[in-house]
Design a protein around this motif. Structure first.
Motif, PDB file in Angstrom:
ATOM      1  N   LYS A 113       2.101  -9.089  15.059  1.00  0.00           N
ATOM      2  CA  LYS A 113       1.509  -9.685  16.258  1.00  0.00           C
ATOM      3  C   LYS A 113       0.400 -10.659  15.854  1.00  0.00           C
ATOM      4  O   LYS A 113      -0.529 -10.294  15.128  1.00  0.00           O
ATOM      5  CB  LYS A 113       0.926  -8.608  17.166  1.00  0.00           C
ATOM      6  CG  LYS A 113       1.886  -7.492  17.556  1.00  0.00           C
ATOM      7  CD  LYS A 113       1.179  -6.427  18.380  1.00  0.00           C
ATOM      8  CE  LYS A 113       1.999  -5.172  18.560  1.00  0.00           C
ATOM      9  NZ  LYS A 113       2.161  -4.398  17.310  1.00  0.00           N
ATOM     10  N   THR A 114       0.464 -11.866  16.358  1.00  0.00           N
ATOM     11  CA  THR A 114      -0.561 -12.855  16.046  1.00  0.00           C
ATOM     12  C   THR A 114      -1.772 -12.701  16.973  1.00  0.00           C
ATOM     13  O   THR A 114      -1.713 -11.999  17.997  1.00  0.00           O
ATOM     14  CB  THR A 114      -0.012 -14.284  16.188  1.00  0.00           C
ATOM     15  OG1 THR A 114       0.284 -14.531  17.584  1.00  0.00           O
ATOM     16  CG2 THR A 114       1.257 -14.484  15.363  1.00  0.00           C
ATOM     17  N   HIS A 115      -2.847 -13.384  16.607  1.00  0.00           N
ATOM     18  CA  HIS A 115      -4.077 -13.404  17.410  1.00  0.00           C
ATOM     19  C   HIS A 115      -3.747 -13.810  18.854  1.00  0.00           C
ATOM     20  O   HIS A 115      -4.164 -13.149  19.817  1.00  0.00           O
ATOM     21  CB  HIS A 115      -5.053 -14.396  16.762  1.00  0.00           C
ATOM     22  CG  HIS A 115      -6.352 -14.541  17.465  1.00  0.00           C
ATOM     23  ND1 HIS A 115      -7.460 -13.761  17.174  1.00  0.00           N
ATOM     24  CD2 HIS A 115      -6.753 -15.403  18.437  1.00  0.00           C
ATOM     25  CE1 HIS A 115      -8.475 -14.133  17.937  1.00  0.00           C
ATOM     26  NE2 HIS A 115      -8.072 -15.124  18.709  1.00  0.00           N
ATOM     27  N   GLU A 116      -2.978 -14.887  18.989  1.00  0.00           N
ATOM     28  CA  GLU A 116      -2.647 -15.408  20.317  1.00  0.00           C
ATOM     29  C   GLU A 116      -1.743 -14.439  21.089  1.00  0.00           C
ATOM     30  O   GLU A 116      -1.871 -14.308  22.319  1.00  0.00           O
ATOM     31  CB  GLU A 116      -1.949 -16.771  20.186  1.00  0.00           C
ATOM     32  CG  GLU A 116      -2.840 -17.897  19.676  1.00  0.00           C
ATOM     33  CD  GLU A 116      -3.098 -17.818  18.168  1.00  0.00           C
ATOM     34  OE1 GLU A 116      -4.049 -18.459  17.693  1.00  0.00           O
ATOM     35  OE2 GLU A 116      -2.319 -17.097  17.471  1.00  0.00           O
TER      36      GLU A 116
ATOM     37  N   ILE B 286      -1.633 -11.141  20.806  1.00  0.00           N
ATOM     38  CA  ILE B 286      -2.434 -10.000  21.257  1.00  0.00           C
ATOM     39  C   ILE B 286      -3.227 -10.377  22.509  1.00  0.00           C
ATOM     40  O   ILE B 286      -3.298  -9.614  23.479  1.00  0.00           O
ATOM     41  CB  ILE B 286      -3.367  -9.506  20.135  1.00  0.00           C
ATOM     42  CG1 ILE B 286      -2.543  -8.931  18.985  1.00  0.00           C
ATOM     43  CG2 ILE B 286      -4.339  -8.449  20.667  1.00  0.00           C
ATOM     44  CD1 ILE B 286      -3.340  -8.648  17.728  1.00  0.00           C
ATOM     45  N   ILE B 287      -3.799 -11.576  22.504  1.00  0.00           N
ATOM     46  CA  ILE B 287      -4.529 -12.045  23.682  1.00  0.00           C
ATOM     47  C   ILE B 287      -3.611 -12.098  24.898  1.00  0.00           C
ATOM     48  O   ILE B 287      -3.979 -11.669  26.004  1.00  0.00           O
ATOM     49  CB  ILE B 287      -5.154 -13.432  23.413  1.00  0.00           C
ATOM     50  CG1 ILE B 287      -6.299 -13.313  22.406  1.00  0.00           C
ATOM     51  CG2 ILE B 287      -5.661 -14.066  24.712  1.00  0.00           C
ATOM     52  CD1 ILE B 287      -6.882 -14.650  21.963  1.00  0.00           C
TER      53      ILE B 287
ATOM     54  N   GLU C  68      -4.157  -4.588  12.033  1.00  0.00           N
ATOM     55  CA  GLU C  68      -3.766  -4.920  13.396  1.00  0.00           C
ATOM     56  C   GLU C  68      -4.672  -4.216  14.405  1.00  0.00           C
ATOM     57  O   GLU C  68      -5.099  -4.816  15.395  1.00  0.00           O
ATOM     58  CB  GLU C  68      -2.311  -4.518  13.634  1.00  0.00           C
ATOM     59  CG  GLU C  68      -1.821  -4.810  15.050  1.00  0.00           C
ATOM     60  CD  GLU C  68      -0.479  -4.179  15.354  1.00  0.00           C
ATOM     61  OE1 GLU C  68      -0.186  -3.992  16.551  1.00  0.00           O
ATOM     62  OE2 GLU C  68       0.269  -3.856  14.410  1.00  0.00           O
TER      63      GLU C  68
ATOM     64  N   GLU D 234      -7.928  -5.989  14.774  1.00  0.00           N
ATOM     65  CA  GLU D 234      -7.779  -7.222  15.557  1.00  0.00           C
ATOM     66  C   GLU D 234      -7.676  -6.914  17.058  1.00  0.00           C
ATOM     67  O   GLU D 234      -8.333  -7.566  17.884  1.00  0.00           O
ATOM     68  CB  GLU D 234      -6.524  -7.973  15.094  1.00  0.00           C
ATOM     69  CG  GLU D 234      -6.258  -9.278  15.822  1.00  0.00           C
ATOM     70  CD  GLU D 234      -7.149 -10.426  15.354  1.00  0.00           C
ATOM     71  OE1 GLU D 234      -6.934 -11.557  15.822  1.00  0.00           O
ATOM     72  OE2 GLU D 234      -8.060 -10.200  14.541  1.00  0.00           O
TER      73      GLU D 234
ATOM     74  N   LEU E 266     -10.487  -8.039  20.025  1.00  0.00           N
ATOM     75  CA  LEU E 266     -10.102  -8.853  21.175  1.00  0.00           C
ATOM     76  C   LEU E 266     -10.273  -8.082  22.482  1.00  0.00           C
ATOM     77  O   LEU E 266     -10.669  -8.660  23.505  1.00  0.00           O
ATOM     78  CB  LEU E 266      -8.667  -9.336  21.016  1.00  0.00           C
ATOM     79  CG  LEU E 266      -8.467 -10.382  19.904  1.00  0.00           C
ATOM     80  CD1 LEU E 266      -6.990 -10.644  19.656  1.00  0.00           C
ATOM     81  CD2 LEU E 266      -9.183 -11.678  20.254  1.00  0.00           C
TER      82      LEU E 266
END
Length: 329
Positions: A101-104, A106-107, A124, A127, A131
């Protein structure tokens, strides 16, 4: 076949091929609904949330059918999340899995208000926690444990052995739970495992649940959510032996009811729902003879049906018109 003509539900395949051209995917909505009904019936004692694995078939119309009968979605990317929501599946019935899962992404999951994230690694979790705190949310997570359980399936689709990238080993999971108070943006809501794909018997699930129960007792964790993944097998050829889903359900539910005091049980089937629900229609356009073999060249290729080339899987080929005495293979 009806009088030698191939039908799907009450429609002749030839009529659809003439209307839409080939290659053509055709899916039976009735078959999909029937498989989902079987799952709900088989696992009725634990009243499951069935989160369809979108990777199995992410067509929007297929997703709408599945969502309308009460299923959620198991997604592994921002694209799958967007598809599930666009198809009408509520975010409150979506679980977000996947090891990358990328930063974006997850957001996007936090903002959508999904049911939970399935955590696969410590990094993960760090992160997601950061967030969640940034957005002022308490984010529910389920933690995928690698139970090192072997299954009788293709080695490409075994996902619960120690050498795979999936989940946290028992030792690492125990260490993570000792630190859980520091993750103030996370609700440690559940535990998850996924054994693999095309599993034809229930024994590995029974083994996994017993092993998981011992582990949870050792770390003194009582999850409110238990996610046993998917992987239920289907037959691809006549005579192929696959344990019935009702037998799966009886054995699995019996252990869950006895050994796990949870609020919600999650299933993540994909293949079981859609694997035998559709066909790929192709047209023979050329024949080619060589000294060693004869070939029929179709307008469909591995980009339309990759499984046989990917790991030598079997797919039955049938003619659109079947004459008595004609051999099909």
């Amino acid at each position: 076949y009806r009088r030698g003509i191939f039908f799907i539900e009450n429609v002749a395949v030839r009529n659809l091929a003439r209307r839409f051209g080939t290659p053509l995917y055709i899916y039976s909505a009735g078959y999909i609904r029937d498989r989902i009904s079987e799952l709900f019936d088989a696992f009725a004692p634990v009243n499951p949330l069935i989160c369809y694995s979108v990777k199995a078939n992410g067509n929007l119309k297929v997703l709408r059918i599945i969502g309308k009968v009460g299923c959620g979605a198991d997604v592994v990317s921002g694209g799958e999340l967007a598809k599930a929501i666009k198809s009408g599946i509520p975010a409150s019935r979506i679980v977000y899995a996947g090891v990358g899962k990328t930063h974006e992404e997850i957001i996007s999951g936090i903002r959508a208000g999904i049911f939970l994230f399935t955590v696969e690694s410590m990094e993960e979790l760090v992160e997601i926690n950061a967030l969640a705190r940034k957005f002022g949310r308490k984010t529910a997570c389920s933690f995928r444990v690698n139970l090192n359980v072997d299954v009788d399936t293709h080695h490409y689709t075994r996902t619960a052995k120690a050498e795979t990238k999936f989940g946290l080993p028992l030792k690492d999971m125990a260490a993570l739970f000792q630190k859980r108070k520091k993750f103030t943006g996370i609700e440690f809501a559940g535990i998850q495992f996924h054994l693999g794909s095309q599993i034809k018997e229930s024994a590995p699930y029974v083994e996994a649940l017993r092993k998981l129960r011992r582990f949870l007792t050792s770390i003194r964790f009582s999850p409110r959510i238990l996610d046993i993944g998917g992987g239920f097998g289907i037959p691809y050829m006549a005579g192929e032996k696959v344990e019935s889903i009702f037998s799966f359900g009886e054995k699995i539910c019996s252990i869950i009811k006895r050994d796990f005091n949870v609020e919600k049980v999650i299933l993540e089937p994909g293949r079981f729902i859609v694997g035998n629900a559709g066909i790929l229609v192709a047209r023979i356009i050329y024949s080619k003879k060589t000294n060693s073999r004869n070939f029929l060249i179709t307008d469909a290729a591995m980009n339309d049906l990759i499984r046989p080339s990917l790991y030598s899987s079997y797919h039955l080929i049938l003619p659109e018109k079947f004459s008595s005495g004609r051999k099909c293979s």
